[in-house]
Design a protein around this motif. Sequence first.
Motif, PDB file in Angstrom:
ATOM      1  N   ALA A 173       0.823  -1.203   0.000  1.00 18.17           N
ATOM      2  CA  ALA A 173       0.000   0.000   0.000  1.00 18.17           C
ATOM      3  C   ALA A 173       0.860   1.257   0.000  1.00 18.17           C
ATOM      4  O   ALA A 173       0.569   2.229  -0.697  1.00 18.17           O
ATOM      5  N   ALA A 174       1.939   1.245   0.782  1.00 17.95           N
ATOM      6  CA  ALA A 174       2.844   2.399   0.825  1.00 17.95           C
ATOM      7  C   ALA A 174       3.485   2.651  -0.533  1.00 17.95           C
ATOM      8  O   ALA A 174       3.627   3.804  -0.960  1.00 17.95           O
ATOM      9  N   VAL A 175       3.857   1.591  -1.224  1.00 18.60           N
ATOM     10  CA  VAL A 175       4.459   1.733  -2.548  1.00 18.60           C
ATOM     11  C   VAL A 175       3.447   2.286  -3.542  1.00 18.60           C
ATOM     12  O   VAL A 175       3.779   3.116  -4.397  1.00 18.60           O
ATOM     13  N   ASN A 176       2.202   1.858  -3.449  1.00 22.97           N
ATOM     14  CA  ASN A 176       1.164   2.389  -4.335  1.00 22.97           C
ATOM     15  C   ASN A 176       0.995   3.893  -4.144  1.00 22.97           C
ATOM     16  O   ASN A 176       0.845   4.638  -5.120  1.00 22.97           O
ATOM     17  N   LEU A 177       1.034   4.338  -2.904  1.00 21.93           N
ATOM     18  CA  LEU A 177       0.951   5.772  -2.638  1.00 21.93           C
ATOM     19  C   LEU A 177       2.184   6.499  -3.166  1.00 21.93           C
ATOM     20  O   LEU A 177       2.092   7.603  -3.705  1.00 21.93           O
ATOM     21  N   PHE A 178       3.338   5.861  -3.040  1.00 25.27           N
ATOM     22  CA  PHE A 178       4.589   6.485  -3.471  1.00 25.27           C
ATOM     23  C   PHE A 178       4.612   6.701  -4.986  1.00 25.27           C
ATOM     24  O   PHE A 178       5.002   7.768  -5.474  1.00 25.27           O
ATOM     25  N   VAL A 179       4.177   5.690  -5.742  1.00 21.05           N
ATOM     26  CA  VAL A 179       4.263   5.792  -7.200  1.00 21.05           C
ATOM     27  C   VAL A 179       3.142   6.646  -7.785  1.00 21.05           C
ATOM     28  O   VAL A 179       3.238   7.084  -8.940  1.00 21.05           O
ATOM     29  N   SER A 180       2.088   6.907  -7.012  1.00 15.90           N
ATOM     30  CA  SER A 180       0.946   7.639  -7.562  1.00 15.90           C
ATOM     31  C   SER A 180       0.819   9.067  -7.042  1.00 15.90           C
ATOM     32  O   SER A 180       0.135   9.893  -7.671  1.00 15.90           O
ATOM     33  N   ALA A 181       1.458   9.385  -5.914  1.00 13.93           N
ATOM     34  CA  ALA A 181       1.267  10.698  -5.306  1.00 13.93           C
ATOM     35  C   ALA A 181       1.763  11.829  -6.189  1.00 13.93           C
ATOM     36  O   ALA A 181       1.197  12.924  -6.204  1.00 13.93           O
ATOM     37  N   GLY A 182       2.839  11.584  -6.941  1.00 11.18           N
ATOM     38  CA  GLY A 182       3.422  12.651  -7.744  1.00 11.18           C
ATOM     39  C   GLY A 182       2.621  13.035  -8.964  1.00 11.18           C
ATOM     40  O   GLY A 182       2.682  14.189  -9.414  1.00 11.18           O
ATOM     41  N   PHE A 183       1.835  12.106  -9.529  1.00  9.46           N
ATOM     42  CA  PHE A 183       1.089  12.440 -10.746  1.00  9.46           C
ATOM     43  C   PHE A 183      -0.306  11.826 -10.791  1.00  9.46           C
ATOM     44  O   PHE A 183      -1.285  12.541 -11.002  1.00  9.46           O
ATOM     45  N   LEU A 184      -0.420  10.506 -10.590  1.00  8.96           N
ATOM     46  CA  LEU A 184      -1.706   9.853 -10.786  1.00  8.96           C
ATOM     47  C   LEU A 184      -2.791  10.437  -9.889  1.00  8.96           C
ATOM     48  O   LEU A 184      -3.919  10.674 -10.336  1.00  8.96           O
ATOM     49  N   LEU A 185      -2.483  10.706  -8.618  1.00 11.37           N
ATOM     50  CA  LEU A 185      -3.486  11.254  -7.717  1.00 11.37           C
ATOM     51  C   LEU A 185      -3.775  12.723  -8.004  1.00 11.37           C
ATOM     52  O   LEU A 185      -4.753  13.273  -7.492  1.00 11.37           O
ATOM     53  N   VAL A 186      -2.930  13.352  -8.799  1.00  9.97           N
ATOM     54  CA  VAL A 186      -3.211  14.726  -9.215  1.00  9.97           C
ATOM     55  C   VAL A 186      -4.405  14.758 -10.165  1.00  9.97           C
ATOM     56  O   VAL A 186      -5.207  15.705 -10.152  1.00  9.97           O
ATOM     57  N   ILE A 187      -4.552  13.716 -10.978  1.00 14.00           N
ATOM     58  CA  ILE A 187      -5.587  13.685 -12.005  1.00 14.00           C
ATOM     59  C   ILE A 187      -6.996  13.753 -11.418  1.00 14.00           C
ATOM     60  O   ILE A 187      -7.798  14.608 -11.837  1.00 14.00           O
ATOM     61  N   PRO A 188      -7.375  12.866 -10.459  1.00 14.28           N
ATOM     62  CA  PRO A 188      -8.740  12.968  -9.941  1.00 14.28           C
ATOM     63  C   PRO A 188      -9.018  14.285  -9.234  1.00 14.28           C
ATOM     64  O   PRO A 188     -10.130  14.817  -9.331  1.00 14.28           O
ATOM     65  N   VAL A 189      -8.014  14.832  -8.531  1.00 10.83           N
ATOM     66  CA  VAL A 189      -8.221  16.118  -7.854  1.00 10.83           C
ATOM     67  C   VAL A 189      -8.494  17.211  -8.874  1.00 10.83           C
ATOM     68  O   VAL A 189      -9.448  17.998  -8.744  1.00 10.83           O
ATOM     69  N   ALA A 190      -7.662  17.274  -9.917  1.00 17.74           N
ATOM     70  CA  ALA A 190      -7.867  18.278 -10.968  1.00 17.74           C
ATOM     71  C   ALA A 190      -9.179  18.048 -11.704  1.00 17.74           C
ATOM     72  O   ALA A 190      -9.876  19.006 -12.073  1.00 17.74           O
ATOM     73  N   LEU A 191      -9.528  16.788 -11.913  1.00 13.79           N
ATOM     74  CA  LEU A 191     -10.752  16.465 -12.645  1.00 13.79           C
ATOM     75  C   LEU A 191     -11.990  16.857 -11.854  1.00 13.79           C
ATOM     76  O   LEU A 191     -12.890  17.534 -12.374  1.00 13.79           O
ATOM     77  N   PHE A 192     -12.047  16.444 -10.591  1.00 16.12           N
ATOM     78  CA  PHE A 192     -13.241  16.715  -9.787  1.00 16.12           C
ATOM     79  C   PHE A 192     -13.397  18.201  -9.486  1.00 16.12           C
ATOM     80  O   PHE A 192     -14.523  18.714  -9.467  1.00 16.12           O
ATOM     81  N   CYS A 193     -12.295  18.905  -9.252  1.00 14.43           N
ATOM     82  CA  CYS A 193     -12.377  20.331  -8.907  1.00 14.43           C
ATOM     83  C   CYS A 193     -12.427  21.228 -10.134  1.00 14.43           C
ATOM     84  O   CYS A 193     -13.056  22.286 -10.099  1.00 14.43           O
ATOM     85  N   GLY A 194     -11.795  20.816 -11.214  1.00 10.94           N
ATOM     86  CA  GLY A 194     -11.807  21.629 -12.430  1.00 10.94           C
ATOM     87  C   GLY A 194     -13.067  21.469 -13.248  1.00 10.94           C
ATOM     88  O   GLY A 194     -13.355  22.300 -14.123  1.00 10.94           O
ATOM     89  N   ASP A 195     -13.828  20.429 -12.962  1.00  6.68           N
ATOM     90  CA  ASP A 195     -15.044  20.150 -13.726  1.00  6.68           C
ATOM     91  C   ASP A 195     -16.288  20.704 -13.041  1.00  6.68           C
ATOM     92  O   ASP A 195     -17.404  20.402 -13.427  1.00  6.68           O
ATOM     93  N   THR A 196     -16.098  21.509 -12.005  1.00 11.61           N
ATOM     94  CA  THR A 196     -17.222  21.968 -11.183  1.00 11.61           C
ATOM     95  C   THR A 196     -18.088  22.986 -11.904  1.00 11.61           C
ATOM     96  O   THR A 196     -19.210  22.685 -12.323  1.00 11.61           O
ATOM     97  N   ILE A 197     -17.578  24.190 -12.052  1.00 16.95           N
ATOM     98  CA  ILE A 197     -18.347  25.272 -12.661  1.00 16.95           C
ATOM     99  C   ILE A 197     -18.232  25.236 -14.181  1.00 16.95           C
ATOM    100  O   ILE A 197     -19.211  25.496 -14.898  1.00 16.95           O
ATOM    101  N   ALA A 198     -17.055  24.924 -14.696  1.00 16.69           N
ATOM    102  CA  ALA A 198     -16.849  24.939 -16.144  1.00 16.69           C
ATOM    103  C   ALA A 198     -17.777  23.966 -16.866  1.00 16.69           C
ATOM    104  O   ALA A 198     -18.253  24.254 -17.970  1.00 16.69           O
TER     105      ALA A 198
END
Length: 287
Positions: free
Chosen positions: A80-105
């Motif tokens: 689990a720690a390795v999954n967080l390590f390999v995804s924190a820098g980019f992969l987890l950025v995608i859902p945050v940007a997607l959910f927050c950037g898709d709000t009003i636009a």
Amino acid sequence: MSTLVERGETADGYRARRTLPLRVELIRQLKRRRTLVMGAVLAALPFVLVVAFAIGGDPGSRNGQVTLMDTATASGANFAAVNLFVSAGFLLVIPVALFCGDTIASEASWSSLRYLLAAPVPRARLLWSKLVVALGLSLAAMILLPVVAIAVGTAAYGWGPLEIPTGGALPAGTATQRLLVVIAYVFVSQLVTAGLAFWLSTKTDAPLGAVGGAVGLTIVGNVLDAVTALGHWRDFLPAHWQFAWADAVQPTPEWSGMIQGTAISITYALVLFALAFRGFRRKDIVS
């Protein structure tokens, strides 16, 4: 009616706080295809890594370097720690940007934004409901990944202590608590991306523009952090502290880096959220 609300004149029985309930907005967002696809992608990552390790062999058998990746197959907690390590820098950025950037636009692109405001939903209420649900979905995405990773890792490698690459181990119970701290910190560190995406979403009618802009600016931050010539100026970059959570999975945790990273991220995020609310309050809605 929207004009009357802005002037403080309301119809009998109207209550601004009852407009666009969080439950309604949450159900709307959960039913969207992009939410389901994003959840499926995050849930699939642990399975992909298990297959990769099965094909490629023990990740720690190829060199003598001591890294977190070398302990990936030691236990479910390590996986689990390795999954967080390999995804924190980019992969987890995608859902945050997607959910927050898709709000009003997205509402603007569907030409439904003006109808929401004419319902009438106050502008601040609309932004607040959208933001809370977007941040909730972002947090859920960050919880989903390690939960699936622990389940998959335990099934594949067994349940046990979290082995530390530099030596020692954390008991399973302690490791679980530390992983919860890690998830919380990763979420806080992504608030800057959330703020960027949300602010851009109030500025454009193109959801992909808001999402792509937030991801792009986050990448730029990572690139600037790699420029060692900037020296101590890098301390003011949120990207500089994104992996400070690694100090939490040590026998004796070190909190100073996480505290600084939290302060930097929250400061940037509050400024960006404030800019979004201020700008949207004065914006002419034509779509």
